[in-house]
Motif scaffolding. Structure first.
Motif, short mmCIF file in Angstrom:
data_model
loop_
_atom_site.label_atom_id
_atom_site.label_comp_id
_atom_site.label_asym_id
_atom_site.label_seq_id
_atom_site.Cartn_x
_atom_site.Cartn_y
_atom_site.Cartn_z
N LEU A 18 -5.62 -1.18 -13.95
CA LEU A 18 -5.31 -1.33 -12.54
C LEU A 18 -5.54 -0.04 -11.77
N GLN A 19 -6.25 -0.13 -10.67
CA GLN A 19 -6.50 1.00 -9.79
C GLN A 19 -5.43 1.05 -8.70
N CYS A 20 -5.32 2.17 -8.02
CA CYS A 20 -4.31 2.33 -6.98
C CYS A 20 -4.58 1.45 -5.76
N VAL A 21 -5.84 1.23 -5.42
CA VAL A 21 -6.18 0.49 -4.19
C VAL A 21 -5.69 -0.96 -4.20
N PRO A 22 -6.06 -1.77 -5.20
CA PRO A 22 -5.57 -3.16 -5.16
C PRO A 22 -4.05 -3.24 -5.26
N PHE A 23 -3.46 -2.30 -5.99
CA PHE A 23 -2.01 -2.28 -6.09
C PHE A 23 -1.38 -2.00 -4.72
N ALA A 24 -1.83 -0.96 -4.04
CA ALA A 24 -1.27 -0.60 -2.73
C ALA A 24 -1.51 -1.71 -1.71
N ARG A 25 -2.67 -2.30 -1.76
CA ARG A 25 -2.97 -3.40 -0.83
C ARG A 25 -2.00 -4.57 -1.04
N ALA A 26 -1.79 -4.95 -2.30
CA ALA A 26 -0.89 -6.06 -2.61
C ALA A 26 0.56 -5.74 -2.29
N GLU A 27 0.99 -4.50 -2.54
CA GLU A 27 2.38 -4.12 -2.32
C GLU A 27 2.71 -3.92 -0.85
N SER A 28 1.75 -3.46 -0.07
CA SER A 28 2.04 -3.10 1.33
C SER A 28 1.61 -4.16 2.34
N GLY A 29 0.62 -4.94 1.99
CA GLY A 29 0.05 -5.87 2.96
C GLY A 29 -0.99 -5.24 3.85
N VAL A 30 -1.30 -3.95 3.63
CA VAL A 30 -2.36 -3.28 4.38
C VAL A 30 -3.69 -3.75 3.80
N GLU A 31 -4.46 -4.46 4.58
CA GLU A 31 -5.70 -5.08 4.11
C GLU A 31 -6.91 -4.18 4.36
N ILE A 86 7.98 6.63 -4.21
CA ILE A 86 6.83 5.76 -4.00
C ILE A 86 6.65 4.84 -5.20
N ASP A 87 5.89 3.78 -4.99
CA ASP A 87 5.36 2.94 -6.06
C ASP A 87 3.86 3.13 -6.01
N HIS A 88 3.24 3.27 -7.18
CA HIS A 88 1.77 3.40 -7.20
C HIS A 88 1.23 3.05 -8.58
N ALA A 89 -0.08 2.99 -8.67
CA ALA A 89 -0.75 2.65 -9.93
C ALA A 89 -1.81 3.70 -10.25
N ASN A 90 -2.05 3.86 -11.54
CA ASN A 90 -3.12 4.71 -12.06
C ASN A 90 -2.96 6.19 -11.70
N TRP A 91 -1.75 6.69 -11.86
CA TRP A 91 -1.51 8.12 -11.64
C TRP A 91 -1.26 8.80 -12.98
N ARG A 97 -2.61 5.55 -21.96
CA ARG A 97 -3.28 4.48 -21.21
C ARG A 97 -3.22 4.76 -19.71
N ARG A 98 -4.36 4.62 -19.07
CA ARG A 98 -4.42 4.76 -17.61
C ARG A 98 -4.11 3.41 -16.98
N GLY A 99 -3.99 3.38 -15.67
CA GLY A 99 -3.81 2.13 -14.94
C GLY A 99 -2.40 1.59 -14.95
N GLN A 100 -1.45 2.42 -15.26
CA GLN A 100 -0.06 1.97 -15.31
C GLN A 100 0.54 1.92 -13.91
N ILE A 101 1.47 1.02 -13.71
CA ILE A 101 2.24 0.96 -12.47
C ILE A 101 3.48 1.82 -12.68
N GLU A 102 3.76 2.67 -11.70
CA GLU A 102 4.98 3.47 -11.73
C GLU A 102 5.78 3.15 -10.47
N ARG A 103 7.04 2.90 -10.65
CA ARG A 103 7.91 2.56 -9.52
C ARG A 103 8.98 3.63 -9.34
#
Length: 179
Positions: A18-31, A86-91, A97-103
């Protein structure tokens, strides 16, 4: 022949997490689409932007030498005038393993002016704030119809659901990975 196999294997591996972009888009609603480094410019005229963190906003990190295509994360909680979660992915690579979600990840404003232009972010492999400061372009505020939301398609990894909190240290993360 082996060279062409190596070329085709690399993109598949990159798509495997998982990349940060699709995660942030889904979590925030910013399209917004495209790599994270383009979000700030793309948001102009489409979303309100600013330099003040707000819950539900997307924090847009600028590209840098260590992070060439930038990064995006979603503000979950404002802790103080110089700290937020923050919540984010792939940091952080977790268990290699990369692509982890961190909350609920700790972020500290380290800018001289206290304007959120430079931050340090919790980095799980060292169990502390990262060693480098990261430039931030600002915050993108979701529209009225797009509030902070939890994306049902992104299941948190085991270590994120076992009472892990920024500051617990690596022993807590390592212990939860064994389950």
């Amino acid at each position: 022949m082996m060279f062409s196999a190596a070329l085709t294997a690399t993109p598949a591996a990159a798509r495997g997490y998982l990349q940060c972009v699709p995660f942030a888009r889904a979590e925030s609603g910013v399209e917004i689409r495209g790599n994270a480094g383009t979000w700030w410019a793309q948001a102009a005229g489409q979303y309100e932007r600013g330099d003040e963190p707000r819950e539900g906003a997307v924090m847009a990190f600028a590209g840098s030498r260590g992070m060439p295509i930038g990064h995006v994360a979603v503000v979950k909680k404002i802790v103080s005038d110089r700290e937020l979660l923050i919540d984010h992915a792939n940091w952080s690579p977790i268990n290699g393993r990369r692509g982890q979600i961190e909350r609920n990840v700790r972020v500290v404003d380290v800018s001289a002016a206290g304007d959120w232009s430079m931050v340090r972010v919790w980095y799980a492999p060292i169990g502390d704030l990262g060693l480098r400061a990261n430039p931030v372009q600002g915050f993108i505020y979701p529209g009225r119809n797009a509030g902070p939301r939890k994306a049902p398609s992104f299941d948190a990894p085991v270590w994120a659901s076992n009472d892990w909190k920024p500051g617990n240290g690596l022993e807590t993360i390592a212990a939860s990975l064994g389950q």
